[in-house]
Design a protein around this motif. Structure first.
Motif, mmCIF file in Angstrom:
data_model
loop_
_atom_site.group_PDB
_atom_site.id
_atom_site.type_symbol
_atom_site.label_atom_id
_atom_site.label_comp_id
_atom_site.label_asym_id
_atom_site.label_seq_id
_atom_site.Cartn_x
_atom_site.Cartn_y
_atom_site.Cartn_z
ATOM 1 N N UNK A 96 0.828 -1.206 0.000
ATOM 2 C CA UNK A 96 0.000 0.000 0.000
ATOM 3 C C UNK A 96 0.862 1.255 0.000
ATOM 4 N N UNK A 97 1.960 1.228 0.783
ATOM 5 C CA UNK A 97 2.870 2.377 0.807
ATOM 6 C C UNK A 97 3.501 2.600 -0.571
ATOM 7 N N UNK A 98 3.897 1.467 -1.231
ATOM 8 C CA UNK A 98 4.489 1.585 -2.569
ATOM 9 C C UNK A 98 3.475 2.182 -3.550
ATOM 10 N N UNK A 99 2.219 1.687 -3.464
ATOM 11 C CA UNK A 99 1.174 2.230 -4.340
ATOM 12 C C UNK A 99 0.944 3.703 -4.091
ATOM 13 N N UNK A 100 0.963 4.089 -2.802
ATOM 14 C CA UNK A 100 0.769 5.508 -2.481
ATOM 15 C C UNK A 100 1.894 6.357 -3.050
ATOM 16 N N UNK A 101 3.143 5.827 -2.968
ATOM 17 C CA UNK A 101 4.274 6.577 -3.535
ATOM 18 C C UNK A 101 4.123 6.718 -5.049
ATOM 19 N N UNK A 102 3.741 5.589 -5.729
ATOM 20 C CA UNK A 102 3.573 5.650 -7.181
ATOM 21 C C UNK A 102 2.455 6.620 -7.569
ATOM 22 N N UNK A 103 1.355 6.567 -6.776
ATOM 23 C CA UNK A 103 0.246 7.493 -7.045
ATOM 24 C C UNK A 103 0.693 8.933 -6.892
ATOM 25 N N UNK A 104 1.496 9.178 -5.844
ATOM 26 C CA UNK A 104 2.000 10.521 -5.608
ATOM 27 C C UNK A 104 2.893 10.986 -6.763
ATOM 28 N N UNK A 105 3.752 10.053 -7.243
ATOM 29 C CA UNK A 105 4.617 10.401 -8.370
ATOM 30 C C UNK A 105 3.796 10.718 -9.617
ATOM 31 N N UNK A 106 2.764 9.885 -9.890
ATOM 32 C CA UNK A 106 1.910 10.131 -11.053
ATOM 33 C C UNK A 106 1.202 11.472 -10.955
ATOM 34 N N UNK A 107 0.716 11.791 -9.717
ATOM 35 C CA UNK A 107 0.049 13.095 -9.526
ATOM 36 C C UNK A 107 1.014 14.245 -9.794
ATOM 37 N N UNK A 108 2.256 14.108 -9.295
ATOM 38 C CA UNK A 108 3.256 15.150 -9.532
ATOM 39 C C UNK A 108 3.571 15.275 -11.017
ATOM 40 N N UNK A 109 3.645 14.101 -11.704
ATOM 41 C CA UNK A 109 3.934 14.128 -13.130
ATOM 42 C C UNK A 109 2.814 14.809 -13.898
ATOM 43 N N UNK A 110 1.564 14.483 -13.531
ATOM 44 C CA UNK A 110 0.412 15.116 -14.183
ATOM 45 C C UNK A 110 0.408 16.612 -13.956
ATOM 46 N N UNK A 111 0.768 17.022 -12.734
ATOM 47 C CA UNK A 111 0.815 18.458 -12.445
ATOM 48 C C UNK A 111 1.875 19.150 -13.311
ATOM 49 N N UNK A 112 3.051 18.505 -13.460
ATOM 50 C CA UNK A 112 4.108 19.083 -14.292
ATOM 51 C C UNK A 112 3.653 19.175 -15.755
ATOM 52 N N UNK A 113 2.987 18.096 -16.230
ATOM 53 C CA UNK A 113 2.510 18.107 -17.618
ATOM 54 C C UNK A 113 1.472 19.206 -17.831
#
Length: 328
Positions: A96-113
């Motif tokens: 769950x922690x790994x998924x949360x980290x990946x989700x956080x990274x995806x959110x940051x990537x979407x924000x940058x895009x």
């Protein structure tokens, strides 16, 4: 177990009662004998009851030990299961922690895009504004240029009219003089007509009828012009090809438009069609060139320019392609 002990106690009680009854119910002489027998019987009953009680206690104790052993085994089995369950919970927590980290990274990537997309949009808008400003400036320049050209054309036309008006008397006198000379020197005039026709053909192309008209314009009579053109050896088909190439060298035509122009110049429909088929030309690029020529001296809407190109003889496909190439 409790029921069995109750049964043994009742048996002992019954044996005791029988013992006293047998001891005192017979005669005094036999009392000792019956007392002994009763005592032996009571002892047997007590022994039997005591042995049965010990056996029941032993069986109960064995059962309890077995039960306790089973409980211990069950607890030992439960403990690994609990350890396994804790391990699974820990594993789920890590996943769950790994998924949360990946989700956080995806959110940051979407924000940058999103930020990059907004920046690109702003750049496109600024570029569009610049292009619109440039188009307005260019339109103003073209309008001013067009007005200047119209003024110059008016001045030139006026000048030509004045020159023509001044030349009319001199030209009339010249024509009269030539007429007089033709009357006296018919053979010489015919030679001049032939020489003039050949000179024209040396630097440009003519149809047969066009050359006759040109000689008439130069002052030769219909008869002299016709005889001169008939006297020279000319490949009129090749003349049609040369004229088609000359036209394409300085302006744009559609295929049908060029055929019509050659027919206007005096060539037959057969010679004109053969000449246009003989030249190497990209009619689609001719459409682009003509569209640009129109825009160089006038303003058109997209549909208006398409209609104009179709009117000039281009296909709808070539007209739409040309309009897309010049900026619409």
């Amino acid at each position: 177990m409790a029921a069995f002990l109750l049964f043994v106690m009742l048996l002992v009680l019954v044996g005791t009662i029988v013992f006293f009854v047998l001891s005192f119910s017979k005669g005094e002489g036999n009392r000792r004998k019956y007392l002994i027998r009763s005592g032996i019987s009571l002892g047997a009953v007590l022994f039997f009851g005591f042995g049965a009680g010990l056996a029941a206690l032993s069986s109960s104790f064995t059962g309890e030990v077995a039960a306790e052993s089973e409980i211990v085994e069950v607890e030992e089995e439960v403990e690994p299961k609990e350890d396994s369950k804790e391990s699974e919970l820990e594993k789920d927590k890590e996943e769950k922690q790994v998924e949360e980290k990946e989700t956080k990274k995806e959110d940051e990537k979407e924000a940058e895009e999103q930020v990059e997309k907004e920046e690109e949009t702003n750049i496109v808008k600024e570029k569009q504004k610049e292009e619109e400003q440039e188009a307005k400036e260019k339109e103003a320049e073209e309008l001013a240029k067009k007005e200047q050209e119209e003024k110059e054309a008016e001045k030139l036309a006026q000048k030509e009219a004045e020159e023509k008006e001044a030349e009319e008397p001199a030209k009339k006198e010249e024509e009269e003089r030539k007429a007089e000379e033709e009357k006296s020197t018919t053979t010489f005039s015919q030679d001049q007509a032939i020489e003039t026709a050949e000179n024209y053909l040396n630097y440009t192309a003519f149809s047969k009828q066009g050359l006759i008209e040109q000689l008439k314009f130069e002052g030769f009579s219909q008869e002299e012009a016709t005889e001169a053109v008939e006297a020279i050896s000319v490949d009129w088909q090749q003349q049609a090809i040369s004229m088609a190439e000359n036209y394409l060298d300085y302006t744009a035509f559609s295929k049908s438009g060029l055929v019509e122009q050659l027919e206007f110049e005096g060539f037959s429909q057969e010679h004109a069609s053969h000449a246009v088929d003989s030249v190497s030309v990209d009619w689609q690029e001719q459409a682009v060139t003509m569209a640009q020529n129109y825009l160089d001296y006038s303003s058109f809407s997209k549909e208006g320019l398409i209609d104009q190109l179709i009117f000039e003889g281009f296909s709808s496909e070539h007209a739409n392609y040309a309009v897309s190439q010049v900026g619409f």
